[in-house]
Enzyme design. Structure first.
Site, PDB file in Angstrom:
ATOM      1  N   HIS A  70       0.838  -1.208   0.000  1.00  0.00           N
ATOM      2  CA  HIS A  70       0.000   0.000   0.000  1.00  0.00           C
ATOM      3  C   HIS A  70       0.864   1.245   0.000  1.00  0.00           C
ATOM      4  O   HIS A  70       1.795   1.372   0.773  1.00  0.00           O
ATOM      5  CB  HIS A  70      -0.987   0.016   1.168  1.00  0.00           C
ATOM      6  CG  HIS A  70      -0.378  -0.289   2.492  1.00  0.00           C
ATOM      7  ND1 HIS A  70      -0.137  -1.571   2.918  1.00  0.00           N
ATOM      8  CD2 HIS A  70       0.053   0.511   3.500  1.00  0.00           C
ATOM      9  CE1 HIS A  70       0.403  -1.547   4.116  1.00  0.00           C
ATOM     10  NE2 HIS A  70       0.547  -0.286   4.492  1.00  0.00           N
TER      11      HIS A  70
HETATM   12  P1  AMP Z   1       1.573   0.307   7.416  1.00  0.00           P
HETATM   13  O1  AMP Z   1       2.300   0.560   8.668  1.00  0.00           O
HETATM   14  O2  AMP Z   1       2.271   0.928   6.232  1.00  0.00           O
HETATM   15  O3  AMP Z   1       1.213  -1.127   7.190  1.00  0.00           O
HETATM   16  O4  AMP Z   1       0.232   1.135   7.539  1.00  0.00           O
HETATM   17  C1  AMP Z   1      -1.019   0.544   7.593  1.00  0.00           C
HETATM   18  C2  AMP Z   1      -2.046   1.645   7.544  1.00  0.00           C
HETATM   19  O5  AMP Z   1      -3.323   1.040   7.462  1.00  0.00           O
HETATM   20  C3  AMP Z   1      -2.050   2.536   8.788  1.00  0.00           C
HETATM   21  O6  AMP Z   1      -1.922   3.889   8.369  1.00  0.00           O
HETATM   22  C4  AMP Z   1      -3.405   2.255   9.434  1.00  0.00           C
HETATM   23  O7  AMP Z   1      -3.965   3.413   9.997  1.00  0.00           O
HETATM   24  C5  AMP Z   1      -4.229   1.764   8.273  1.00  0.00           C
HETATM   25  N1  AMP Z   1      -5.288   0.809   8.603  1.00  0.00           N
HETATM   26  C6  AMP Z   1      -5.270  -0.162   9.527  1.00  0.00           C
HETATM   27  N2  AMP Z   1      -6.398  -0.893   9.473  1.00  0.00           N
HETATM   28  C7  AMP Z   1      -7.155  -0.369   8.465  1.00  0.00           C
HETATM   29  C8  AMP Z   1      -8.412  -0.694   7.901  1.00  0.00           C
HETATM   30  N3  AMP Z   1      -9.124  -1.727   8.356  1.00  0.00           N
HETATM   31  N4  AMP Z   1      -8.878   0.069   6.890  1.00  0.00           N
HETATM   32  C9  AMP Z   1      -8.160   1.118   6.414  1.00  0.00           C
HETATM   33  N5  AMP Z   1      -6.955   1.465   6.909  1.00  0.00           N
HETATM   34  C10 AMP Z   1      -6.449   0.733   7.911  1.00  0.00           C
END
Ligand code: AMP
Ligand code: ZN
Length: 267
Positions: free
Chosen positions: A176
Site C-alpha cells: 500500500h
Molecule cells: P503500514 O504501517 O504501512 O502497514 O500502515 C497501515 C495503515 O493502514 C495505517 O496507516 C493504518 O492506519 C491503516 N489501517 C489499519 N487498518 C485499516 C483498515 N481496516 N482500513 C483502512 N486502513 C487501515
C-alpha cells in the site's frame, strides 16, 4: 492444512493470550499460515506480523472479534479467524464500497481508517503483492500507476502538500502506498512511532522506491534493529527541523505550521 482444533489454544511462545506451551510446528498467521487454534486471533502468534507490528506501534490490540467468536463457537473456528485477522484489514476494506474512494482495473484507493493527517489515503494494487519485498522490475509500471493515481487524488486538495511513499516494514498485508497530507494534523497521530514512520527514512518515497527497483530489481530489506532505531529517533519537526521533547509539544508545534499555511493560502 490440517489443524487439530482439540488443542488447547496454542500460541507462539511470545503470544500473550495464554501461558504458552511450546507445541509442535504449527504454522502461524493465515497469510504466513498462522495457527488458528490460538485465541490471539492470529496476529500475535505470527512471528512476522508480530515483529512488524511492534516496530510501529507501542501497544498491542488483540483481535477481540475473532476471540469472541471463537469462544462462542468453538466448533467453527476456522472461517471467522481468517476473515477478521487484523493485518488483513486492508483486504476487507478494499472490497467495502464505503471505504473505496476510487478504483480502476489495477488499483483501489481507500481512506486510511486511522488517518495520521487531514487527508490520508492508501493506494492498493488488485494484484496480490503482500509487501514491497515482493516487488521486482515487472512491477514498475504498476508502481508508476499507483503514484500517478495518488498524485491525482492529492490534487483534489490544492491547499495541502502531500507525501507519497511506503513504510519500509509495513504492518498490514497487501502492498500500500500512503498518500498523506503533510500537516499531520490528526487525532490518530499519537505516538513517536507514528511520527517517525512518516518522517524518517522508514518512509520510502514512491519515487525512491521506483528508482531502487529500477536499479537493483528489488526493494532494500531493512533489519528489525534498524527499524527500531528509526522508530526511536528523537522527535523532529519535518518542516523547520525543530526538536520537540514529546508528542503533545510536537503536535502543538505542527498546528502553528498548519495555521501559518492556512493563513498564507487564504491571502
Ligand atoms: P503500514 O504501517 O504501512 O502497514 O500502515 C497501515 C495503515 O493502514 C495505517 O496507516 C493504518 O492506519 C491503516 N489501517 C489499519 N487498518 C485499516 C483498515 N481496516 N482500513 C483502512 N486502513 C487501515
Ligand atoms: Zn516546525
Amino acid at each position: 492444512m490440517n489443524f487439530n482444533y482439540n488443542y488447547a489454544p496454542t500460541p507462539a511462545p511470545w503470544c500473550g493470550y495464554t501461558n504458552s506451551v511450546s507445541l509442535p510446528n504449527i504454522p502461524h498467521c493465515w497469510h504466513h499460515s498462522y495457527n488458528p487454534a490460538c485465541f490471539c486471533g492470529g496476529w500475535e502468534c505470527c512471528p512476522e506480523q508480530y515483529s512488524q507490528y511492534y516496530s510501529h506501534y507501542s501497544a498491542p490490540y488483540p483481535n477481540t472479534d475473532a476471540m469472541k467468536r471463537r469462544s462462542e463457537n468453538s466448533n467453527n473456528v476456522e472461517e471467522p479467524a481468517k476473515k477478521t485477522f487484523w493485518a488483513a484489514g486492508l483486504l476487507a476494506a478494499m472490497e467495502d464500497p464505503q471505504c473505496i474512494v476510487k478504483q480502476d482495473d489495477k488499483i483501489v484507493i481507500i481512506q486510511d481508517k486511522y488517518p495520521k493527517a487531514e487527508f490520508h489515503y492508501l493506494v492498493l494494487p488488485r494484484e496480490d503483492i503482500s509487501s514491497i519485498n515482493k516487488l521486482n522490475r515487472e512491477h514498475l509500471p504498476l508502481l508508476e500507476h499507483m503514484e500517478a493515481v495518488g498524485q491525482e487524488i492529492a490534487k483534489e486538495h490544492p491547499n495541502h502538500k502531500f507525501q507519497f511513499g511506503y513504510h519500509a516494514l509495513a504492518s498490514m498485508i497487501r502492498l500500500h502506498l500512503h498518500v498523506i497530507s503533510d500537516d499531520f494534523n490528526s487525532l490518530s497521530l499519537k505516538t513517536k512511532k507514528h511520527w517517525n514512520s512518516f518522517t524518517t527514512s522508514f518512509f520510502i518515497s514512491s519515487q525512491d522506491l521506483i528508482e531502487i527497483i529500477k536499479r537493483d530489481g528489488k526493494a532494500k530489506e531493512i533489519s528489525r534493529s534498524h527499524a527500531k532505531e528509526l522508530m526511536d529517533t528523537p522527535l523532529k519537526c519535518h518542516k523547520c527541523k525543530m526538536m520537540l521533547s514529546n508528542m503533545p509539544k510536537l503536535k502543538q508545534h505542527l498546528l502553528v505550521h498548519r495555521l501559518k499555511e492556512k493563513h498564507a493560502t487564504e491571502k
